[in-house]
Write a protein that holds these residues in place. Sequence first.
Motif, PDB file in Angstrom:
ATOM      1  N   TRP A   1       0.832  -1.205   0.000  1.00 13.55           N
ATOM      2  CA  TRP A   1       0.000   0.000   0.000  1.00 13.55           C
ATOM      3  C   TRP A   1       0.865   1.252   0.000  1.00 13.55           C
ATOM      4  O   TRP A   1       1.881   1.312   0.681  1.00 13.55           O
ATOM      5  N   LYS A   2       0.398   2.260  -0.707  1.00 12.19           N
ATOM      6  CA  LYS A   2       0.994   3.585  -0.609  1.00 12.19           C
ATOM      7  C   LYS A   2       0.438   4.254   0.643  1.00 12.19           C
ATOM      8  O   LYS A   2      -0.762   4.145   0.932  1.00 12.19           O
ATOM      9  N   GLY A   3       1.286   4.959   1.380  1.00 12.57           N
ATOM     10  CA  GLY A   3       0.898   5.514   2.678  1.00 12.57           C
ATOM     11  C   GLY A   3      -0.403   6.282   2.647  1.00 12.57           C
ATOM     12  O   GLY A   3      -1.306   6.038   3.464  1.00 12.57           O
ATOM     13  N   ASN A   4      -0.538   7.234   1.740  1.00  6.76           N
ATOM     14  CA  ASN A   4      -1.745   8.056   1.705  1.00  6.76           C
ATOM     15  C   ASN A   4      -2.997   7.218   1.487  1.00  6.76           C
ATOM     16  O   ASN A   4      -4.014   7.408   2.155  1.00  6.76           O
ATOM     17  N   GLU A   5      -2.922   6.288   0.556  1.00  9.75           N
ATOM     18  CA  GLU A   5      -4.099   5.476   0.254  1.00  9.75           C
ATOM     19  C   GLU A   5      -4.391   4.497   1.384  1.00  9.75           C
ATOM     20  O   GLU A   5      -5.553   4.233   1.701  1.00  9.75           O
ATOM     21  N   ALA A   6      -3.338   4.005   2.005  1.00 13.86           N
ATOM     22  CA  ALA A   6      -3.508   3.069   3.116  1.00 13.86           C
ATOM     23  C   ALA A   6      -4.211   3.739   4.286  1.00 13.86           C
ATOM     24  O   ALA A   6      -5.088   3.144   4.930  1.00 13.86           O
ATOM     25  N   MET A   7      -3.860   4.994   4.564  1.00 13.55           N
ATOM     26  CA  MET A   7      -4.515   5.709   5.662  1.00 13.55           C
ATOM     27  C   MET A   7      -5.990   5.942   5.354  1.00 13.55           C
ATOM     28  O   MET A   7      -6.856   5.851   6.237  1.00 13.55           O
ATOM     29  N   ALA A   8      -6.290   6.241   4.079  1.00 16.12           N
ATOM     30  CA  ALA A   8      -7.686   6.429   3.686  1.00 16.12           C
ATOM     31  C   ALA A   8      -8.470   5.133   3.882  1.00 16.12           C
ATOM     32  O   ALA A   8      -9.571   5.133   4.439  1.00 16.12           O
ATOM     33  N   GLU A   9      -7.899   4.028   3.441  1.00 14.53           N
ATOM     34  CA  GLU A   9      -8.584   2.732   3.581  1.00 14.53           C
ATOM     35  C   GLU A   9      -8.775   2.388   5.063  1.00 14.53           C
ATOM     36  O   GLU A   9      -9.822   1.861   5.452  1.00 14.53           O
ATOM     37  N   ALA A  10      -7.774   2.697   5.877  1.00 13.15           N
ATOM     38  CA  ALA A  10      -7.882   2.422   7.312  1.00 13.15           C
ATOM     39  C   ALA A  10      -9.032   3.213   7.919  1.00 13.15           C
ATOM     40  O   ALA A  10      -9.779   2.710   8.769  1.00 13.15           O
ATOM     41  N   ALA A  11      -9.192   4.458   7.485  1.00  8.00           N
ATOM     42  CA  ALA A  11     -10.285   5.285   7.999  1.00  8.00           C
ATOM     43  C   ALA A  11     -11.636   4.700   7.581  1.00  8.00           C
ATOM     44  O   ALA A  11     -12.583   4.654   8.376  1.00  8.00           O
ATOM     45  N   LEU A  12     -11.712   4.251   6.333  1.00 12.15           N
ATOM     46  CA  LEU A  12     -12.952   3.629   5.861  1.00 12.15           C
ATOM     47  C   LEU A  12     -13.291   2.416   6.721  1.00 12.15           C
ATOM     48  O   LEU A  12     -14.432   2.208   7.126  1.00 12.15           O
ATOM     49  N   ARG A  13     -12.276   1.606   6.989  1.00 12.22           N
ATOM     50  CA  ARG A  13     -12.514   0.402   7.780  1.00 12.22           C
ATOM     51  C   ARG A  13     -12.856   0.726   9.233  1.00 12.22           C
ATOM     52  O   ARG A  13     -13.485  -0.077   9.914  1.00 12.22           O
ATOM     53  N   ALA A  14     -12.426   1.906   9.701  1.00 17.40           N
ATOM     54  CA  ALA A  14     -12.767   2.321  11.063  1.00 17.40           C
ATOM     55  C   ALA A  14     -14.179   2.902  11.112  1.00 17.40           C
ATOM     56  O   ALA A  14     -14.657   3.274  12.177  1.00 17.40           O
ATOM     57  N   GLY A  15     -14.827   3.007   9.963  1.00 17.25           N
ATOM     58  CA  GLY A  15     -16.203   3.477   9.943  1.00 17.25           C
ATOM     59  C   GLY A  15     -16.355   4.979   9.779  1.00 17.25           C
ATOM     60  O   GLY A  15     -17.345   5.552  10.230  1.00 17.25           O
ATOM     61  N   VAL A  16     -15.386   5.635   9.146  1.00 16.46           N
ATOM     62  CA  VAL A  16     -15.520   7.078   8.920  1.00 16.46           C
ATOM     63  C   VAL A  16     -16.734   7.308   8.021  1.00 16.46           C
ATOM     64  O   VAL A  16     -16.963   6.592   7.049  1.00 16.46           O
ATOM     65  N   GLU A  17     -17.542   8.297   8.394  1.00 13.82           N
ATOM     66  CA  GLU A  17     -18.789   8.542   7.670  1.00 13.82           C
ATOM     67  C   GLU A  17     -18.734   9.786   6.798  1.00 13.82           C
ATOM     68  O   GLU A  17     -19.556   9.949   5.901  1.00 13.82           O
ATOM     69  N   ALA A  18     -17.802  10.672   7.108  1.00 17.42           N
ATOM     70  CA  ALA A  18     -17.731  11.918   6.338  1.00 17.42           C
ATOM     71  C   ALA A  18     -16.287  12.384   6.237  1.00 17.42           C
ATOM     72  O   ALA A  18     -15.544  12.353   7.223  1.00 17.42           O
ATOM     73  N   TYR A  19     -15.906  12.776   5.039  1.00 23.38           N
ATOM     74  CA  TYR A  19     -14.560  13.307   4.801  1.00 23.38           C
ATOM     75  C   TYR A  19     -14.706  14.646   4.073  1.00 23.38           C
ATOM     76  O   TYR A  19     -15.457  14.760   3.101  1.00 23.38           O
ATOM     77  N   PHE A  20     -13.978  15.643   4.556  1.00 21.39           N
ATOM     78  CA  PHE A  20     -13.949  16.947   3.910  1.00 21.39           C
ATOM     79  C   PHE A  20     -12.494  17.334   3.685  1.00 21.39           C
ATOM     80  O   PHE A  20     -11.664  17.165   4.579  1.00 21.39           O
ATOM     81  N   GLY A  21     -12.184  17.856   2.525  1.00 21.72           N
ATOM     82  CA  GLY A  21     -10.786  18.212   2.300  1.00 21.72           C
ATOM     83  C   GLY A  21     -10.605  19.065   1.070  1.00 21.72           C
ATOM     84  O   GLY A  21     -11.562  19.430   0.370  1.00 21.72           O
ATOM     85  N   TYR A  22      -9.343  19.371   0.838  1.00 22.47           N
ATOM     86  CA  TYR A  22      -8.973  20.144  -0.340  1.00 22.47           C
ATOM     87  C   TYR A  22      -7.608  19.620  -0.777  1.00 22.47           C
ATOM     88  O   TYR A  22      -6.725  19.410   0.050  1.00 22.47           O
ATOM     89  N   PRO A  23      -7.405  19.382  -2.071  1.00 21.70           N
ATOM     90  CA  PRO A  23      -6.167  18.703  -2.506  1.00 21.70           C
ATOM     91  C   PRO A  23      -4.901  19.515  -2.230  1.00 21.70           C
ATOM     92  O   PRO A  23      -4.912  20.736  -2.407  1.00 21.70           O
ATOM     93  N   ILE A  24      -3.892  18.828  -1.798  1.00 13.64           N
ATOM     94  CA  ILE A  24      -2.564  19.447  -1.683  1.00 13.64           C
ATOM     95  C   ILE A  24      -1.514  18.345  -1.641  1.00 13.64           C
ATOM     96  O   ILE A  24      -1.653  17.367  -0.895  1.00 13.64           O
ATOM     97  N   THR A  25      -0.490  18.471  -2.455  1.00 15.03           N
ATOM     98  CA  THR A  25       0.627  17.540  -2.456  1.00 15.03           C
ATOM     99  C   THR A  25       1.449  17.756  -1.193  1.00 15.03           C
ATOM    100  O   THR A  25       1.609  18.904  -0.788  1.00 15.03           O
ATOM    101  N   PRO A  26       1.989  16.731  -0.570  1.00 13.94           N
ATOM    102  CA  PRO A  26       2.040  15.306  -0.957  1.00 13.94           C
ATOM    103  C   PRO A  26       0.998  14.431  -0.245  1.00 13.94           C
ATOM    104  O   PRO A  26       1.297  13.296   0.094  1.00 13.94           O
ATOM    105  N   GLN A  27      -0.195  14.973  -0.085  1.00 14.15           N
ATOM    106  CA  GLN A  27      -1.256  14.269   0.635  1.00 14.15           C
ATOM    107  C   GLN A  27      -2.385  13.840  -0.280  1.00 14.15           C
ATOM    108  O   GLN A  27      -3.252  13.051   0.121  1.00 14.15           O
TER     109      GLN A  27
END
Lengths: 193, 379
Positions: free
Chosen positions: B6-32
Amino acid sequence: MHEEIIISGFGGQGALFAGQLLAYAGMEEGKHVTWIPSYGPEMRGGTAHCTVVISDDPVGSPLVRHPSAVIALNLPSLDKYEGLVKPRGLLIYNSSLIQRPVYRTDLRVIPVPANDISVEETARVSENGMGDARLANVVTLGTLVQATGIVRLETVEAALRAHLPQRHLRWLEPNLAALRRGALVVAERVVAY
Amino acid sequence: MAKELWKGNEAMAEAALRAGVEAYFGYPITPQTELLEYMAREMPKRGRVFLQAESELGAINMLYGAACGGVRCMSSSSSPGISLMTEGLSYIAGTEVPVVLVDIMRGGPGLGNIQPSQGDYFQMTKSLGHGDANALVFAPSSVQEAVDMVYNAFDLAEKYRCVVVILGDGMIGQMMEPVEMPPERPPLTEEQRPDWALRGAKGRPPRILTSLNLTAEGLERANQRIQARLAEIRKNEVRWEEEMTADADLLLVAFGTVGRICKSALRLARQAGYRVGLFRPITVWPFPEQRLHELAGQVRGILVVEMNAGQMLLDVKAAVAGRAPVRFYGRLGGVVPLPDEIAEQVASLAASLPGDGYRPARNGHQGVAPVVASAAVKA
């Protein structure tokens, strides 16, 4: 076993994907692996590279100053990394694109006509009989794996089957052929230090 | 379960999904950005909310609102975006609602660059925003650790009604490593929502969530409540890792990705005969000061390595409290220190120590002359 490999080329030559295949293969064989790309504005048009560490032990630094092996897919990559390879390390370069000689005399050097091999292998399956150079990355990966034995060639083949993007599936067989052709380069050449 | 790369950024996103995150808000910025992109792709598939705001200011205030509604929510950004969020973070801390925030640090100050940095240490551990706002801050040094931290962050945020920060850098965000993903958990049910959440007041007295408290005594009570929770965090959540400290008479202290690079440096220095150990804070707030204080009494010298001008250094010095000399080696602007230069700094530290003619334990190595890179900063 602890190998630190840098794969470098123009953006679009597939240096990063070749590194990922290597990392997948290492992981499948139970090794500790890290893969880290160069990322930033240099990726469009300039050179892109990735560093792969494959080890029997947990990997500390995923970045290295002096890699044990380098694949240079283009001349800027050779210019950048020739001087950095560890003494008695391995330097594989794409001789289809790089005409200059290698200056280091303390390296194991393997020139691979990677673009030419890629053109041959892709021409076999293309509709108009024209080949292209897109598999140069996989050709040189075959050479690296054969020359070092870091992982088995079959494990890389399995990684290709598993991770080649769906949209490129018709290129699977040419990829596998390119990988084997790259490996054959090692057998065909008398490689001297 | 088998490990996957897994790539770190994507792995953290998947981990949040598996933890049951219901809402995500953000704005793009490298290297995230891969974290946000993953959420954009995967959240709608699971019937959850992904919203790209008009800016980080928008994102943090949407997050504030979602947190007040008692839903598991998160955002992620990188240094300049985090700066924009700090006002909202202070409001969130003042309102005592739980959120999870990932900061994938990049070089600063200002727009800086997109290379790895640890320059947000002060901002995340000392000045989350105005007032006595504070977060529980984890610093991952591997993709697996980042995954586990994100997965557990929601429970901790809800338990302490606080902001939980995963403080990574461009390296952890961009690198790929084998990861064993935790199991998928369902999102909270209506019954599991916290009893302070704003869910509509039909049939019950209204609840009020605010950071506004116009009387001094009232605001002091609110602050005391917040501080009491932070004290609980200090008591319960301090974490760190040690490597080869048992016989160490020199100590490396580093967090996050520099912490793992120091493991390679430690091997090099051990091969050269130096009895060096590594202390890696896993929580950087609260800082594992007590254990470091103990270790400081055992070693002859301490080397702090960071990708900043010396920020955690102050926490180290406070914990060490003069029990051992503390040196600093830092790289700035997105330059990542490599094992060989850190090992040279260890040798240099050893050579500088006063007393009974310190020599490394093996092979008579006399130590290398101090090498300070041009970009390095000495404390």
